[in-house]
Scaffold this active site. Structure first.
Site, short mmCIF file in Angstrom:
data_model
loop_
_atom_site.label_atom_id
_atom_site.label_comp_id
_atom_site.label_asym_id
_atom_site.label_seq_id
_atom_site.Cartn_x
_atom_site.Cartn_y
_atom_site.Cartn_z
N ASN A 1 4.28 11.96 -0.81
CA ASN A 1 3.38 13.45 -0.05
C ASN A 1 4.21 13.74 1.46
O ASN A 1 4.03 13.15 1.70
CB ASN A 1 2.07 12.77 -0.10
N LYS B 1 3.53 15.58 3.99
CA LYS B 1 3.17 15.90 4.53
C LYS B 1 3.46 17.19 5.12
O LYS B 1 3.48 18.08 5.02
CB LYS B 1 2.29 14.81 6.10
N HIS C 1 -7.22 13.64 0.99
CA HIS C 1 -5.86 12.81 1.72
C HIS C 1 -6.66 11.91 3.22
O HIS C 1 -8.33 12.97 4.02
CB HIS C 1 -4.59 13.61 2.38
N GLU D 1 -5.77 11.85 5.81
CA GLU D 1 -6.22 13.28 7.08
C GLU D 1 -6.28 13.78 7.04
O GLU D 1 -6.77 14.48 8.41
CB GLU D 1 -3.72 13.15 7.26
N GLU E 1 -5.85 4.59 -1.16
CA GLU E 1 -5.16 4.53 -0.04
C GLU E 1 -5.85 4.25 1.08
O GLU E 1 -6.73 4.61 2.42
CB GLU E 1 -4.67 6.19 1.02
N GLY F 1 1.29 4.74 6.65
CA GLY F 1 2.14 5.57 7.77
C GLY F 1 2.60 4.31 9.60
O GLY F 1 3.09 4.38 10.03
N SER G 1 2.34 2.81 2.98
CA SER G 1 3.34 1.95 3.51
C SER G 1 4.28 1.50 2.16
O SER G 1 5.19 0.60 2.12
CB SER G 1 3.14 1.03 4.64
P1 PGA Z 1 2.79 6.23 3.81
O1 PGA Z 1 1.92 8.29 3.83
O2 PGA Z 1 3.70 6.39 2.84
O3 PGA Z 1 3.78 7.03 5.27
O4 PGA Z 1 2.36 5.60 4.50
C1 PGA Z 1 1.07 7.19 2.42
C2 PGA Z 1 0.01 8.59 2.31
O5 PGA Z 1 -0.53 9.05 3.48
O6 PGA Z 1 0.19 9.36 1.64
#
Ligand code: PGA
Length: 248
Positions: free
Chosen positions: A9, A11, A94, A96, A166, A172, A212
């Site tokens: 992903n 982003k 997601h 976000e 998640e 992140g 992560s």
């Molecule tokens: P990350 O993000 O691996 O940077 O923690 C995962 C995601 O948001 O899908």
């Protein structure tokens, strides 16, 4: 038999040039494996990725979609538009988008219904925030997201669905849910699909963990029996790191 599925992903990262560079390098590194692989990129790069990955096993996904086919929805992109350029997957809900763009279980549900009218496979994200985990209500939260998000979705469609667990506190942040915490929740998600549909549906649904995931922890996570794959943010931006994860 569930086929492992690892998706990146991106982003809102990468210029056009960086996208081309990544795709060429990744294509070189990529060896056909039993692991299904996709990269979910910003809309403007999807066509470029489709073109460069043509003839390989590497699939391409979007990170969002609108739930209507067309209309006066400035700034939005429909599932039909994505299907037309050959997009294979689409992330829905997601955290976000839930946090910054008012995505709710209801809009997630509408988007899933729309994607199931196309050939695009939805990756439905669920997960609790830190306060919910601290309050011990993470199971309830995730079950509710599943129940509401999947409202009216038929068992036949569930066969095509990917669910990504998640935990928002692990995205992140460098904090990973421990493999056991991830395993436990992925098991709960599978049981919830059993209850909502059937044991066969639960047994067949692909469940990813995200938050992560890095080359250093991928194999431990991927070896958990309830976890079929990963949704990888930061570590999917570098071809070598992403390939190492796929090679777990
Ligand atoms: P990350 O993000 O691996 O940077 O923690 C995962 C995601 O948001 O899908």
């Amino acid at each position: 038999m569930r086929i492992p599925f690892i998706a990146g992903n991106w982003k809102m990262f990468k210029s056009r040039m960086e996208t081309v560079d990544f795709a060429r390098e990744f294509k070189q590194l990529y060896k056909d494996t039993d692991v299904r692989t996709a990269i979910c990129a910003p809309y403007v790069h999807l066509d470029t990725l489709k073109e460069i990955f043509d003839g390989t096993q590497i699939k391409v996904g979007a990170q969002n979609v609108h739930f209507e086919d067309m209309g006066a929805f400035t700034g939005e992109v429909s599932a039909l538009m994505l299907e037309e350029i050959g997009v294979d997957y689409c992330i829905v809900g997601h955290s976000e988008r839930r946090q910054y763009f008012a995505e709710t279980d209801e809009t997630v549900n509408k988007k899933l219904h729309k994607l199931f009218e196309t050939s695009i496979v939805p990756i439905m994200c669920v997960g609790e925030v830190l306060e919910q985990r601290e309050a011990g209500i993470e199971t309830e939260v995730v079950k509710k997201q599943l129940r509401r998000g999947l409202s009216g979705i038929e068992e036949e469609q569930i066969k095509k669905l990917v669910i990504a667990y998640e935990p928002v506190w692990a995205i992140g942040t460098g904090l990973t849910a421990s493999p056991l915490q991830a395993e436990e929740m992925c098991g709960i998600i599978r049981n919830t699909i059993d209850e909502l549909y059937s044991p066969q549906a639960g047994d067949g649904v692909i469940i990813q963990y995200g938050g992560s995931v890095k080359p250093a922890n991928a194999s431990e996570i991927m070896n958990m029996p309830q976890i079929d794959g990963c949704l990888v943010g930061g570590a999917s931006l570098k071809p070598v790191d992403f390939m190492e994860i796929i090679d777990f």
